[in-house]
Motif scaffolding. Structure first.
Motif, PDB file in Angstrom:
ATOM      1  N   MET A  91       0.840  -1.183   0.000  1.00  0.00           N
ATOM      2  CA  MET A  91       0.000   0.000   0.000  1.00  0.00           C
ATOM      3  C   MET A  91       0.885   1.245   0.000  1.00  0.00           C
ATOM      4  SD  MET A  91      -1.500   0.305   3.860  1.00  0.00           S
ATOM      5  CE  MET A  91      -0.536   1.082   5.147  1.00  0.00           C
ATOM      6  N   ASP A  92       0.390   2.284  -0.637  1.00  0.00           N
ATOM      7  CA  ASP A  92       1.111   3.551  -0.666  1.00  0.00           C
ATOM      8  C   ASP A  92       0.946   4.271   0.660  1.00  0.00           C
ATOM      9  OD1 ASP A  92       0.501   4.615  -4.109  1.00  0.00           O
ATOM     10  OD2 ASP A  92       1.535   2.901  -3.243  1.00  0.00           O
ATOM     11  N   GLN A  93       2.038   4.826   1.151  1.00  0.00           N
ATOM     12  CA  GLN A  93       1.933   5.666   2.342  1.00  0.00           C
ATOM     13  C   GLN A  93       1.477   7.076   1.957  1.00  0.00           C
ATOM     14  OE1 GLN A  93       4.934   5.186   5.497  1.00  0.00           O
ATOM     15  NE2 GLN A  93       6.023   3.818   4.110  1.00  0.00           N
ATOM     16  N   ASN A  94       1.801   7.490   0.785  1.00  0.00           N
ATOM     17  CA  ASN A  94       1.340   8.775   0.266  1.00  0.00           C
ATOM     18  C   ASN A  94       0.878   8.551  -1.159  1.00  0.00           C
ATOM     19  OD1 ASN A  94       2.157  10.699   2.464  1.00  0.00           O
ATOM     20  ND2 ASN A  94       4.127   9.772   2.016  1.00  0.00           N
ATOM     21  N   TYR A  95      -0.236   9.075  -1.510  1.00  0.00           N
ATOM     22  CA  TYR A  95      -0.823   8.825  -2.811  1.00  0.00           C
ATOM     23  C   TYR A  95       0.159   9.170  -3.922  1.00  0.00           C
ATOM     24  CZ  TYR A  95      -4.291   8.721  -6.495  1.00  0.00           C
ATOM     25  OH  TYR A  95      -4.983   8.424  -7.630  1.00  0.00           O
ATOM     26  N   ASN A  96       0.302   8.245  -4.859  1.00  0.00           N
ATOM     27  CA  ASN A  96       1.175   8.423  -6.018  1.00  0.00           C
ATOM     28  C   ASN A  96       2.657   8.454  -5.695  1.00  0.00           C
ATOM     29  OD1 ASN A  96      -0.849   8.392  -7.831  1.00  0.00           O
ATOM     30  ND2 ASN A  96      -0.966  10.582  -8.130  1.00  0.00           N
ATOM     31  N   GLN A  97       3.052   7.972  -4.570  1.00  0.00           N
ATOM     32  CA  GLN A  97       4.460   7.902  -4.237  1.00  0.00           C
ATOM     33  C   GLN A  97       4.912   6.443  -4.111  1.00  0.00           C
ATOM     34  OE1 GLN A  97       6.401  10.697  -4.131  1.00  0.00           O
ATOM     35  NE2 GLN A  97       4.521  11.719  -4.782  1.00  0.00           N
ATOM     36  N   GLY A  98       6.202   6.236  -4.140  1.00  0.00           N
ATOM     37  CA  GLY A  98       6.732   4.880  -4.062  1.00  0.00           C
ATOM     38  C   GLY A  98       7.077   4.451  -2.657  1.00  0.00           C
ATOM     39  N   LYS A  99       6.598   5.186  -1.656  1.00  0.00           N
ATOM     40  CA  LYS A  99       6.836   4.789  -0.274  1.00  0.00           C
ATOM     41  C   LYS A  99       5.788   3.751   0.086  1.00  0.00           C
ATOM     42  CE  LYS A  99       7.306   8.095   2.654  1.00  0.00           C
ATOM     43  NZ  LYS A  99       6.953   9.363   3.347  1.00  0.00           N
ATOM     44  N   LEU A 100       6.199   2.489   0.017  1.00  0.00           N
ATOM     45  CA  LEU A 100       5.254   1.399   0.140  1.00  0.00           C
ATOM     46  C   LEU A 100       5.418   0.650   1.441  1.00  0.00           C
ATOM     47  CD1 LEU A 100       5.630  -0.049  -3.470  1.00  0.00           C
ATOM     48  CD2 LEU A 100       3.913   1.565  -2.647  1.00  0.00           C
ATOM     49  N   ILE A 101       4.310   0.128   1.927  1.00  0.00           N
ATOM     50  CA  ILE A 101       4.320  -0.830   3.027  1.00  0.00           C
ATOM     51  C   ILE A 101       3.883  -2.161   2.438  1.00  0.00           C
ATOM     52  CG2 ILE A 101       3.341  -1.474   5.252  1.00  0.00           C
ATOM     53  CD1 ILE A 101       2.956   1.457   5.844  1.00  0.00           C
ATOM     54  N   PHE A 102       4.764  -3.159   2.537  1.00  0.00           N
ATOM     55  CA  PHE A 102       4.530  -4.444   1.898  1.00  0.00           C
ATOM     56  C   PHE A 102       3.944  -5.460   2.872  1.00  0.00           C
ATOM     57  CE2 PHE A 102       6.516  -4.499  -2.326  1.00  0.00           C
ATOM     58  CZ  PHE A 102       7.212  -3.303  -2.308  1.00  0.00           C
ATOM     59  N   GLY A 103       3.161  -6.361   2.299  1.00  0.00           N
ATOM     60  CA  GLY A 103       2.814  -7.570   3.015  1.00  0.00           C
ATOM     61  C   GLY A 103       4.009  -8.514   3.012  1.00  0.00           C
ATOM     62  N   GLN A 104       3.880  -9.604   3.754  1.00  0.00           N
ATOM     63  CA  GLN A 104       5.017 -10.520   3.896  1.00  0.00           C
ATOM     64  C   GLN A 104       5.169 -11.451   2.703  1.00  0.00           C
ATOM     65  OE1 GLN A 104       2.112 -10.736   5.307  1.00  0.00           O
ATOM     66  NE2 GLN A 104       1.641 -12.768   6.118  1.00  0.00           N
ATOM     67  N   GLY A 105       4.192 -11.466   1.813  1.00  0.00           N
ATOM     68  CA  GLY A 105       4.294 -12.285   0.608  1.00  0.00           C
ATOM     69  C   GLY A 105       3.634 -13.641   0.752  1.00  0.00           C
ATOM     70  N   THR A 106       3.116 -14.151  -0.354  1.00  0.00           N
ATOM     71  CA  THR A 106       2.571 -15.502  -0.425  1.00  0.00           C
ATOM     72  C   THR A 106       3.292 -16.236  -1.541  1.00  0.00           C
ATOM     73  OG1 THR A 106       0.369 -14.873   0.366  1.00  0.00           O
ATOM     74  CG2 THR A 106       0.539 -16.910  -0.913  1.00  0.00           C
ATOM     75  N   LYS A 107       3.871 -17.390  -1.218  1.00  0.00           N
ATOM     76  CA  LYS A 107       4.559 -18.195  -2.214  1.00  0.00           C
ATOM     77  C   LYS A 107       3.555 -19.110  -2.897  1.00  0.00           C
ATOM     78  CE  LYS A 107       8.422 -21.379  -2.901  1.00  0.00           C
ATOM     79  NZ  LYS A 107       9.535 -22.122  -2.246  1.00  0.00           N
ATOM     80  N   LEU A 108       3.391 -18.925  -4.177  1.00  0.00           N
ATOM     81  CA  LEU A 108       2.448 -19.711  -4.955  1.00  0.00           C
ATOM     82  C   LEU A 108       3.204 -20.772  -5.746  1.00  0.00           C
ATOM     83  CD1 LEU A 108      -0.443 -20.143  -6.068  1.00  0.00           C
ATOM     84  CD2 LEU A 108       0.119 -18.459  -7.839  1.00  0.00           C
ATOM     85  N   SER A 109       2.778 -22.024  -5.607  1.00  0.00           N
ATOM     86  CA  SER A 109       3.388 -23.116  -6.364  1.00  0.00           C
ATOM     87  C   SER A 109       2.303 -23.783  -7.196  1.00  0.00           C
ATOM     88  CB  SER A 109       4.026 -24.152  -5.425  1.00  0.00           C
ATOM     89  OG  SER A 109       5.050 -23.574  -4.654  1.00  0.00           O
ATOM     90  N   ILE A 110       2.521 -23.824  -8.500  1.00  0.00           N
ATOM     91  CA  ILE A 110       1.573 -24.450  -9.409  1.00  0.00           C
ATOM     92  C   ILE A 110       2.161 -25.780  -9.859  1.00  0.00           C
ATOM     93  CG2 ILE A 110       0.228 -24.195 -11.513  1.00  0.00           C
ATOM     94  CD1 ILE A 110      -0.399 -22.138  -9.336  1.00  0.00           C
ATOM     95  N   LYS A 111       1.433 -26.859  -9.580  1.00  0.00           N
ATOM     96  CA  LYS A 111       1.895 -28.210  -9.919  1.00  0.00           C
ATOM     97  C   LYS A 111       1.246 -28.679 -11.216  1.00  0.00           C
ATOM     98  CE  LYS A 111       4.165 -28.414  -6.057  1.00  0.00           C
ATOM     99  NZ  LYS A 111       5.650 -28.286  -6.061  1.00  0.00           N
ATOM    100  N   PRO A 112       1.976 -29.460 -12.016  1.00  0.00           N
ATOM    101  CA  PRO A 112       1.410 -29.973 -13.280  1.00  0.00           C
ATOM    102  C   PRO A 112       0.355 -31.039 -13.022  1.00  0.00           C
ATOM    103  CG  PRO A 112       3.625 -30.822 -12.946  1.00  0.00           C
ATOM    104  CD  PRO A 112       3.395 -29.824 -11.857  1.00  0.00           C
TER     105      PRO A 112
END
Lengths: 112, 114
Positions: A91-112
């Protein structure tokens, strides 16, 4: 401080062709949100940017938001093996700026 | 496509040593950012810059300095490295246009402080 929580919290395993749904919840009202993709050990690539909580589409990707619930989702339709990697919301801390607060991430694995 | 290059890709440093991480962008973007990525924390903003000569503190600036000598280059400096600064560091550039700022990230620098 402001926080971003992603779910599934750590990882998600799907079969090729299934749809994936990733979510982020935010601790405060946002101006805008973004979704990024990261290969193992690689750089982040911006997937979708949603100012003012607008729904965004890009190929098989759709991001949507519920601003009154401070929640956003990334939907991946007809998943492919090459979709495997880590997805992060921010999410942006200030509109239209690159100061972001990130989530911790989700690792997605797609199996055949 | 926008190009952001970081160097070195990998670095091993000793506690108390000085470390400089470099970032170069060829996009003529005004804004540049340094983030670190740790397991369970996502990315966290350390320092950022709005242009040559400007540096601003991000969310976790303690123990770090930044330098923006030119539009293209943005460095992150650890004067006295500590093991807690072991992490993967990402540089990014961007330019807020009329509606959105898309960030372009480098490939990262993996720093290990022993």
């Amino acid at each position: 401080g402001q926080q971003v929580q992603q779910s599934p919290p750590a990882s998600l395993v799907l079969q090729e062709g299934e749809n994936a749904e990733l979510q982020c919840t935010y601790s405060t009202t946002l101006n805008s949100m973004q979704w990024f993709y990261q290969r193992p050990g690689g750089r982040l690539v911006s997937l979708l940017y949603s100012p003012s909580w607008a729904e965004q589409r890009g190929g098989r990707l759709t991001s949507s938001a519920a601003s009154n619930e401070s929640r956003s989702s990334l939907h991946i339709s007809s998943s492919q093996i090459t979709d495997s990697g880590t997805y992060l919301c921010a999410m942006d801390q200030n509109y239209n700026q690159g100061k972001l607060i990130f989530g911790q991430g989700t690792k997605l694995s797609i199996k055949p | 496509e926008a190009a952001v290059t970081q160097s070195p890709r990998n670095k091993v440093a000793v506690t108390g040593g000085k470390v400089t991480l470099s970032c170069n962008q060829t996009n003529n973007h005004n804004n540049m950012y340094w983030y670190r990525q740790d397991t369970g924390h996502g990315l966290r903003l350390i320092h950022y810059s709005y242009g040559a000569g400007s540096t601003e503190k991000g969310d976790i600036p303690d123990g770090y300095k930044a330098s923006r000598p030119s539009q293209e280059n943005f460095s992150l400096i650890l004067e006295l490295a500590t093991p807690s600064q072991t992490s993967v560091y990402f540089c990014a550039s961007g330019d807020a246009g009329d509606s959105a700022e898309t960030l372009y990230f480098g490939s990262g620098t993996r720093l290990t402080v022993l």
